[in-house]
Motif scaffolding. Structure first.
Motif, mmCIF file in Angstrom:
data_model
loop_
_atom_site.group_PDB
_atom_site.id
_atom_site.type_symbol
_atom_site.label_atom_id
_atom_site.label_comp_id
_atom_site.label_asym_id
_atom_site.label_seq_id
_atom_site.Cartn_x
_atom_site.Cartn_y
_atom_site.Cartn_z
ATOM 1 N N PRO A 175 0.792 -1.232 0.000
ATOM 2 C CA PRO A 175 0.000 0.000 0.000
ATOM 3 C C PRO A 175 0.819 1.274 0.000
ATOM 4 C CG PRO A 175 0.083 -0.915 2.198
ATOM 5 C CD PRO A 175 0.791 -1.895 1.314
ATOM 6 N N GLY A 176 2.111 1.198 -0.298
ATOM 7 C CA GLY A 176 2.914 2.407 -0.405
ATOM 8 C C GLY A 176 3.557 2.861 0.876
ATOM 9 N N LEU A 177 3.528 2.019 1.916
ATOM 10 C CA LEU A 177 4.152 2.350 3.195
ATOM 11 C C LEU A 177 5.385 1.488 3.397
ATOM 12 C CD1 LEU A 177 0.865 2.512 5.268
ATOM 13 C CD2 LEU A 177 2.267 4.453 4.537
ATOM 14 N N PRO A 178 6.325 1.916 4.234
ATOM 15 C CA PRO A 178 7.559 1.143 4.396
ATOM 16 C C PRO A 178 7.308 -0.311 4.786
ATOM 17 C CG PRO A 178 7.797 3.306 5.410
ATOM 18 C CD PRO A 178 6.359 3.185 4.996
ATOM 19 N N VAL A 179 8.076 -1.215 4.177
ATOM 20 C CA VAL A 179 8.100 -2.616 4.578
ATOM 21 C C VAL A 179 9.334 -2.795 5.451
ATOM 22 C CG1 VAL A 179 8.234 -5.018 3.804
ATOM 23 C CG2 VAL A 179 6.943 -3.344 2.464
ATOM 24 N N TRP A 180 9.123 -3.048 6.731
ATOM 25 C CA TRP A 180 10.222 -3.074 7.690
ATOM 26 C C TRP A 180 10.862 -4.449 7.843
ATOM 27 C CZ3 TRP A 180 12.308 1.244 9.438
ATOM 28 C CH2 TRP A 180 11.531 2.404 9.504
ATOM 29 N N SER A 181 10.139 -5.510 7.473
ATOM 30 C CA SER A 181 10.631 -6.842 7.803
ATOM 31 C C SER A 181 10.101 -7.861 6.808
ATOM 32 C CB SER A 181 10.193 -7.228 9.222
ATOM 33 O OG SER A 181 8.788 -7.053 9.375
ATOM 34 N N LEU A 182 10.817 -8.967 6.677
ATOM 35 C CA LEU A 182 10.369 -10.032 5.794
ATOM 36 C C LEU A 182 11.066 -11.331 6.151
ATOM 37 C CD1 LEU A 182 11.889 -9.589 2.199
ATOM 38 C CD2 LEU A 182 12.854 -8.619 4.269
ATOM 39 N N ALA A 183 10.422 -12.450 5.784
ATOM 40 C CA ALA A 183 10.986 -13.776 6.029
ATOM 41 C C ALA A 183 10.376 -14.754 5.033
ATOM 42 C CB ALA A 183 10.693 -14.228 7.465
ATOM 43 N N TRP A 184 11.129 -15.790 4.684
ATOM 44 C CA TRP A 184 10.670 -16.833 3.777
ATOM 45 C C TRP A 184 10.092 -17.992 4.578
ATOM 46 C CZ3 TRP A 184 11.342 -16.770 -1.653
ATOM 47 C CH2 TRP A 184 12.148 -15.737 -2.158
ATOM 48 N N ARG A 185 9.079 -18.655 4.021
ATOM 49 C CA ARG A 185 8.682 -19.955 4.538
ATOM 50 C C ARG A 185 9.598 -21.012 3.917
ATOM 51 N NH1 ARG A 185 2.209 -20.549 5.021
ATOM 52 N NH2 ARG A 185 2.839 -22.061 6.636
ATOM 53 N N PRO A 186 9.742 -22.177 4.547
ATOM 54 C CA PRO A 186 10.757 -23.144 4.102
ATOM 55 C C PRO A 186 10.576 -23.658 2.684
ATOM 56 C CG PRO A 186 10.005 -23.667 6.320
ATOM 57 C CD PRO A 186 9.110 -22.581 5.823
ATOM 58 N N ASP A 187 9.371 -23.560 2.123
ATOM 59 C CA ASP A 187 9.170 -24.052 0.759
ATOM 60 C C ASP A 187 9.793 -23.149 -0.302
ATOM 61 O OD1 ASP A 187 7.439 -21.877 0.739
ATOM 62 O OD2 ASP A 187 5.613 -23.080 0.569
ATOM 63 N N GLY A 188 10.215 -21.949 0.084
ATOM 64 C CA GLY A 188 10.802 -21.026 -0.877
ATOM 65 C C GLY A 188 9.814 -20.408 -1.830
ATOM 66 N N VAL A 189 8.533 -20.714 -1.649
ATOM 67 C CA VAL A 189 7.486 -20.182 -2.514
ATOM 68 C C VAL A 189 6.854 -18.941 -1.903
ATOM 69 C CG1 VAL A 189 5.203 -20.660 -3.515
ATOM 70 C CG2 VAL A 189 6.990 -22.417 -3.550
ATOM 71 N N GLU A 190 6.764 -18.920 -0.586
ATOM 72 C CA GLU A 190 6.008 -17.864 0.090
ATOM 73 C C GLU A 190 6.911 -16.956 0.918
ATOM 74 O OE1 GLU A 190 2.527 -17.489 3.482
ATOM 75 O OE2 GLU A 190 2.483 -19.190 2.089
ATOM 76 N N LEU A 191 6.632 -15.658 0.816
ATOM 77 C CA LEU A 191 7.259 -14.646 1.661
ATOM 78 C C LEU A 191 6.216 -14.058 2.592
ATOM 79 C CD1 LEU A 191 9.513 -12.583 -0.774
ATOM 80 C CD2 LEU A 191 10.254 -13.443 1.452
ATOM 81 N N VAL A 192 6.627 -13.727 3.804
ATOM 82 C CA VAL A 192 5.779 -12.941 4.702
ATOM 83 C C VAL A 192 6.493 -11.621 4.971
ATOM 84 C CG1 VAL A 192 4.542 -14.849 5.773
ATOM 85 C CG2 VAL A 192 6.745 -14.156 6.701
ATOM 86 N N THR A 193 5.727 -10.554 5.009
ATOM 87 C CA THR A 193 6.294 -9.225 5.206
ATOM 88 C C THR A 193 5.537 -8.482 6.295
ATOM 89 O OG1 THR A 193 4.850 -8.160 3.562
ATOM 90 C CG2 THR A 193 6.928 -9.091 2.763
ATOM 91 N N GLY A 194 6.207 -7.547 6.915
ATOM 92 C CA GLY A 194 5.578 -6.687 7.909
ATOM 93 C C GLY A 194 5.922 -5.244 7.628
ATOM 94 N N GLY A 195 4.961 -4.344 7.840
ATOM 95 C CA GLY A 195 5.218 -2.957 7.490
ATOM 96 C C GLY A 195 4.513 -1.945 8.353
ATOM 97 N N SER A 196 4.531 -0.711 7.862
ATOM 98 C CA SER A 196 3.961 0.398 8.617
ATOM 99 C C SER A 196 2.447 0.379 8.669
ATOM 100 C CB SER A 196 4.434 1.735 8.017
ATOM 101 O OG SER A 196 5.794 1.948 8.314
ATOM 102 N N ASP A 197 1.811 -0.477 7.869
ATOM 103 C CA ASP A 197 0.347 -0.579 7.940
ATOM 104 C C ASP A 197 -0.102 -1.493 9.079
ATOM 105 O OD1 ASP A 197 1.141 -2.982 6.906
ATOM 106 O OD2 ASP A 197 -0.037 -2.839 5.075
#
Length: 428
Positions: A273-295
Motif C-alpha cells: 500500500p505504499g508504506l515502508p516494509v520493515w521486515s520479511l521472512a521466507w517460509r521453508p518451501d521457498g514459494v512464500e514470503l511474509v512481510t511486515g510494514g507500517s500498515d
C-alpha cells in the motif's frame, strides 16, 4: 487480542484446524518491525513498535499469543531450532520464549542501547545481536558470558553468520565486518552508504544494503561480486530464499524486490500500500514470503508471481492528518505519527498517546510501560516544555527516555508543532 499464551495442546489444535489462507495477519497496534518463521514453517513471530511480539499460526491467520515483556519497541525476532523464540527491543534486552509460558524463559542483558538485529548461528547454539550501543554480541544459548564485538563507529544495525560460524555485522558506518576467532584479524569492507540490512546465504555469500538502495553481494573476503539497484527508496530488510538462489529486499517505499542472486535480475516486485516494509521472512518451501510494514499488518505473498496469497484488501490506511492539510505544525508532526496517536480511542503505539497531553504529568498515561528514569521526573507537559523537548532533544531533556533522538532546529517549526498539538490533542 489474546493476552496470554495458550496451552501447547491448544496451540497445536489451532494449527491443525487451519482454514482458508489469510493474506493479512492483523493484531499489532504499530508498524511491524521484525519477522521470523519457525523451521517447520507453521509459526511466525513478529515484533512491533507497539512494544509487543505476536506468535502467529501462519495458515490460520490467528494470533496465538501476544508477548508483552519489553519496555520499548521490539526491533528484532528470531526462531530458534529448539522451538523457542527470541525477541529484542530498544530497551537493550533480549527475551527467550518457550511455547506455553506466559513470561520469558530467560533474559539476555548487557547491551547499553537498543538491539536492532538478531541472528541464529549455524550450530543453533549461539545467538547474535546487533545494537545501537556500537557493539554486537554472540550469546551461548546454553549459558555463559557473551562475546562482545567492538569496532563499528556508530549504530550496528544487523548481524548474520557465515556457514563456518563466523559472525558478520553491518552498521551506520557503512562497513560490513567479518569477525574471526578472538585472536585473528577481522575483515572490513567499506561500502558507499550507511547499511541497515544484512543476510548470508547457505554457501557463504554476504548480502548488504541500506541508504543508497543498492543491494551488494560480497564474497567472504569482503570483495563485492555484484551490485543491484533495487530502489529508489532505501533498503531496510533482506532475506535469502531457503535454496539460496534469490534475495528478497524490502524498501522504505513499500515494495519488496525478489532478486536472482546469480545474475542480479529482479524476478518480481511485491507491491503493497505504499508504506515502508520493515521486515520479511521466507517460509521453508521457498514459494512464500511474509512481510511486515507500517500498515501494522503481516502479509503473505507468492514470491514467484509477486501476487498476494488469499484475498487481499490493500487500502492505504486513513491519513490521520488529512483534516489538517496545509497546517505547518501537522507537517512537522508527520514524523511522529508512526509512534504516537492523537486521540484516546486510538490507544498507544510505540509511544504513549498524546491525547490530552497538555497539563499532564510526564510518564502518566495508563497502560503504557515507561522507562524507569521518566517515572521519577517532575515535568508537566505545557507548550513551553514540549517546545523545549524538541529544542534540546529527548536525550538531554528527558535522560533515559526510549524516544528516538530528534530535534527541531527552527523556532517557528517548534511553535507550529505546539499550536497543532494544542488543537489536535484537546479533549473532544
Amino acid at each position: 487480542m489474546i493476552q496470554r499464551l495458550p496451552s501447547l495442546v491448544g496451540l497445536l489444535a489451532a494449527l491443525l484446524l487451519a482454514g482458508p489462507a489469510a493474506a493479512q495477519l492483523r493484531g499489532h497496534g504499530g508498524p511491524v518491525r521484525a519477522l521470523a518463521v519457525s523451521p517447520d514453517g507453521r509459526l511466525a513471530i513478529s515484533g512491533s513498535f507497539d512494544q509487543s511480539a505476536i506468535l502467529w499460526g501462519i495458515d490460520t491467520g490467528t494470533a496465538l499469543a501476544v508477548l508483552r515483556s519489553h519496555d520499548g519497541a521490539v526491533n528484532a525476532v528470531a526462531a530458534l531450532p529448539d522451538g523457542r523464540f527470541a525477541s529484542a527491543s530498544e530497551d537493550g534486552r533480549i527475551a527467550l520464549w518457550r511455547l506455553g509460558r506466559t513470561e520469558p524463559e530467560q533474559w539476555l542483558t548487557g547491551h547499553a542501547g537498543p538491539v536492532a538485529g538478531l541472528a541464529v548461528a549455524p550450530d543453533g547454539r549461539h545467538l547474535g545481536s546487533a545494537s545501537w550501543d556500537g557493539t554486537a554480541r554472540i550469546w551461548p544459548l546454553d549459558g555463559g558470558p557473551s562475546r562482545v564485538l567492538t569496532g563499528h563507529q556508530g549504530n550496528v544495525n544487523a548481524v548474520a553468520f557465515l556457514p563456518d560460524g563466523r559472525p558478520v555485522t553491518a552498521g551506520a558506518d557503512a562497513t560490513v565486518r567479518i569477525w574471526p576467532p578472538e585472536s585473528a584479524p577481522r575483515t572490513v569492507a567499506t561500502l558507499p552508504s550507511a547499511l541497515s540490512a544484512l543476510c548470508v546465504t547457505a554457501d557463504g555469500e554476504i548480502a548488504a544494503a541500506g541508504a543508497d538502495a543498492v543491494l551488494r553481494l560480497l564474497r567472504a573476503d569482503g570483495g563485492v561480486r555484484l551490485a543491484v539497484e533495487v530502489g529508489p527508496n532505501p533498503v531496510v530488510a533482506l532475506a535469502p530464499s531457503p535454496d539460496g538462489t534469490r534475495i528478497a529486499a524490502a524498501t522504505a517505499g513499500g515494495t519488496v524486490a525478489v532478486v536472482d542472486r546469480a545474475t542480479g535480475r529482479i524476478l518480481a516486485r511485491l507491491v503493497g500500500p505504499g508504506l515502508p516494509v520493515w521486515s520479511l521472512a521466507w517460509r521453508p518451501d521457498g514459494v512464500e514470503l511474509v512481510t511486515g510494514g507500517s500498515d501494522r499488518l503481516v502479509r503473505r505473498w507468492d514470491a514467484r508471481s509477486g501476487e498476494p496469497i488469499g484475498a487481499l484488501a490493500m487500502p492505504r490506511p486513513a491519513d490521520a492528518l488529512a483534516a489538517y492539510h496545509g497546517n505547518r505544525g501537522a507537517e512537522v508532526f508527520r514524523a511522529c505519527i508512526a509512534c504516537h496517536t492523537l486521540s484516546p480511542d486510538e490507544g498507544n503505539r510505540a509511544g504513549p498517546t498524546l491525547a490530552g497531553i497538555f497539563g499532564r504529568r510526564i510518564a502518566s498515561v495508563p497502560g503504557y510501560r515507561y522507562s524507569e528514569p521518566l517515572t521519577r521526573m517532575d515535568i508537566v507537559w505545557t507548550p513551553e516544555t514540549v517546545a523545549r523537548l524538541f529544542e534540546v532533544g529527548p536525550a538531554r531533556y528527558t535522560p533515559g527516555t526510549k524516544m528516538p533522538e530528534q530535534t527541531i532546529g527552527s523556532a517557528a517549526d517548534r511553535e507550529a508543532l505546539v499550536r497543532f498539538l494544542e488543537t489536535a490533542t484537546a479533549p473532544r
